[in-house]
Design an enzyme around this catalytic site. Structure first.
Site, PDB file in Angstrom:
ATOM      1  CG  HIS A  79       2.936  -5.030   8.020  1.00  0.00           C
ATOM      2  ND1 HIS A  79       1.878  -5.893   7.815  1.00  0.00           N
ATOM      3  CD2 HIS A  79       3.007  -4.244   6.902  1.00  0.00           C
ATOM      4  CE1 HIS A  79       1.328  -5.637   6.641  1.00  0.00           C
ATOM      5  NE2 HIS A  79       1.994  -4.652   6.071  1.00  0.00           N
TER       6      HIS A  79
ATOM      7  CE1 TYR B 195      -4.352   1.280   0.228  1.00  0.00           C
ATOM      8  CE2 TYR B 195      -3.361   2.854   1.745  1.00  0.00           C
ATOM      9  CZ  TYR B 195      -4.416   2.466   0.944  1.00  0.00           C
ATOM     10  OH  TYR B 195      -5.548   3.264   0.867  1.00  0.00           O
TER      11      TYR B 195
ATOM     12  CB  SER C 129       1.527  -5.455   2.942  1.00  0.00           C
ATOM     13  OG  SER C 129       0.621  -4.594   3.586  1.00  0.00           O
ATOM     14  CD  GLN C 130      -2.527  -2.403  -2.365  1.00  0.00           C
ATOM     15  OE1 GLN C 130      -3.536  -1.751  -2.150  1.00  0.00           O
ATOM     16  NE2 GLN C 130      -1.493  -1.900  -3.002  1.00  0.00           N
TER      17      GLN C 130
ATOM     18  CG  ASP D 288       1.117  -7.614  10.682  1.00  0.00           C
ATOM     19  OD1 ASP D 288       0.956  -6.389  10.881  1.00  0.00           O
ATOM     20  OD2 ASP D 288       1.209  -8.110   9.546  1.00  0.00           O
TER      21      ASP D 288
END
Length: 324
Positions: free
Chosen positions: A291, A92, A175-176, A262
């Site tokens: 994360h 992101y 992540s994204q 996370d």
């Protein structure tokens, strides 16, 4: 950091797969398939090396948007074709990945830049923050409808390249990027050979909003604080974009890795995704990792997983690829 109230392995999301989920995405992908790809390739000598050629690329997608990206491929004098294709999908952030290290390892690698990313934001630029809640009350215009398709169209770019083996295409991101890995594996199951997804975002959307106060899920929390009456419409829309809804469509082998501390993409939702996947799968869960999802250890597993399924020629003794 938020407190986990019970073991994340035991958490179940409130995501409900809509009965017309398959029909919705079949129609979206059929619309996209009618759009000529019009791929373009522009050499970037200043970013190239004696081992890797770097190109800026472009292709057309939904709503008439021109999508940009990077393409990194081994020089034939370094490694001869054909090459397995590898999509490196972004987190992101506004800048797509330049996957030169993956090309050095023998992959024809695309750094995907869906709408809103740099060089793909001329006609669509909700920003960061902004993308996650753009038109969030309507599944037909929600930002991730086009965003997901843009990422999937990068598969077609790889299929257009004569140096790429169409039987060996994989996808990787965190992540994204972890979310896009699952989405592409679901929507392009006929060509994707494997996927490696780290710290997957966009699974159990509203559960994640309740479990964490971190960005970017905080965008949704703030939106619902401002417009609480829209919560039913938001929930309905997100069911069509939730990885838990996409999971039953995935058939290729998948490697997931998560951090049990996370506070951005809660591990509870990572476990929910893992349990929903019907394919050959493996989950790496790293204690005391946030994360980064244990990338220090996980990336060697990712490299081995991708190499096992995509079989790049590679170079003995080459250094490990960094976390993208």
């Amino acid at each position: 950091m938020r407190q986990v109230r019970r073991p994340p392995q035991q958490y179940g999301t409130t995501t409900v797969r809509p009965p017309d989920f398959d029909q919705f995405w079949t129609e979206v992908m059929a619309t996209a398939a009618e759009i000529p790809l019009r791929p373009s390739l522009e050499p970037v000598p200043l970013r190239s090396t004696d081992q890797v050629d770097v190109y800026e690329i472009g292709y057309d997608s939904l709503d008439g948007l021109r999508i940009a990206g990077w393409y990194c491929v081994p020089k034939e004098s370094y490694l001869p074709p054909p090459y397995p294709g590898l999509l490196i999908v972004p987190g992101y952030i506004s800048e797509p990945t330049l996957p030169k290290t993956w090309a050095k390892r023998g992959y024809a690698a695309v750094g995907v830049a869906p709408r809103g990313k740099l060089r793909s934001n001329r006609h669509f630029n909700p920003g960061y923050p902004g993308l996650l809640v753009h038109n969030i009350v309507d599944r037909h215009t929600y930002a991730y409808r086009g965003f997901y398709v843009d990422a999937c169209r990068a598969v077609d770019f790889l299929l257009s390249r004569p140096e790429v083996d169409p039987r060996r295409i994989g996808v990787h991101g965190s992540s994204q990027g972890g979310a896009l890995t699952v989405v592409i594996a679901a929507l392009r199951a006929e060509v994707i050979a494997c996927g490696a997804a780290g710290a997957p975002f966009l699974c159990g959307f509203l559960d994640a909003v309740a479990l964490t106060h971190s960005y970017p899920y905080e965008e949704i929390a703030e939106y619902l604080r401002r417009y609480p009456e829209r919560e039913p419409h938001v929930r309905e829309t997100l069911m069509y974009f939730d990885l838990v809804s996409f999971a039953p469509m995935v058939r290729c082998p998948m490697l997931l890795y998560i951090g049990l501390a996370d506070d951005v993409c809660p591990p509870e939702t990572g476990y929910a995704l893992y349990h929903a996947l019907p394919c050959q799968k493996r989950l790496l869960a790293y204690p005391r990792c946030a994360h980064d999802a244990g990338s220090y250890w996980a990336m060697r597993e990712v490299e081995s997983f991708l190499a096992e399924h995509l079989r790049p020629a590679g170079i003995a003794g080459s250094s490990p690829a960094p976390r993208e």
